[in-house]
Design a protein around this motif. Sequence first.
Motif, PDB file in Angstrom:
ATOM      1  N   PRO A  94      -7.021   3.594  -3.645  1.00 30.96           N
ATOM      2  CA  PRO A  94      -5.700   3.274  -3.053  1.00 30.96           C
ATOM      3  C   PRO A  94      -4.601   2.996  -4.327  1.00 30.96           C
ATOM      4  O   PRO A  94      -5.065   2.753  -5.131  1.00 30.96           O
ATOM      5  CB  PRO A  94      -6.021   1.960  -2.352  1.00 30.96           C
ATOM      6  N   THR A 146      -3.591   7.065  -0.707  1.00 32.64           N
ATOM      7  CA  THR A 146      -4.507   7.028  -1.492  1.00 32.64           C
ATOM      8  C   THR A 146      -4.420   8.248  -2.545  1.00 32.64           C
ATOM      9  O   THR A 146      -4.030   9.237  -2.174  1.00 32.64           O
ATOM     10  CB  THR A 146      -5.611   7.527  -0.693  1.00 32.64           C
ATOM     11  N   TYR A 173       0.827  -1.110   0.090  1.00 33.87           N
ATOM     12  CA  TYR A 173       0.003  -0.061   0.041  1.00 33.87           C
ATOM     13  C   TYR A 173       0.910   1.159  -0.153  1.00 33.87           C
ATOM     14  O   TYR A 173       1.760   1.415   0.761  1.00 33.87           O
ATOM     15  CB  TYR A 173      -0.952  -0.039   1.341  1.00 33.87           C
ATOM     16  N   GLY A 225      -3.436  -2.298   4.797  1.00 34.76           N
ATOM     17  CA  GLY A 225      -3.846  -1.744   3.454  1.00 34.76           C
ATOM     18  C   GLY A 225      -3.042  -2.336   2.053  1.00 34.76           C
ATOM     19  O   GLY A 225      -3.649  -2.289   1.188  1.00 34.76           O
TER      20      GLY A 225
END
Length: 109
Positions: free
Chosen positions: A27, A22, A19, A72
């Motif tokens: 994302p 954003t 991740y 994430g």
Amino acid sequence: MALTMPAFLLPHTVTVKPYAGTGAYGPTFGRPFTVRRAYVEDRRRLVRASDGAETISETTVITRPGPSVPAGSEVTVWPGTPAERTATVLTASTFDHPSAPAHLEITLT
């Protein structure tokens, strides 16, 4: 020298898309990488996510410490099998003790 988890205990392979944050369209993820030494266990348990909320984890992945796997991130487990699926990282916890094998425990949705 720190001990690491023995290879024979880590028979599985997973792919991680870390991740990165954003963006305007949701994302964003960094370059995917493969972890060739992992232990994947499909087991439902209650965990506290990084935001403090209690949630259900469906899968736990154990691997040697290494590249960062932030909450994430997306992890693909059981690649090339009918059980292959991609799940989101809830938590990633490093365990490092001088007299026990160091490892990373990743909980997935």
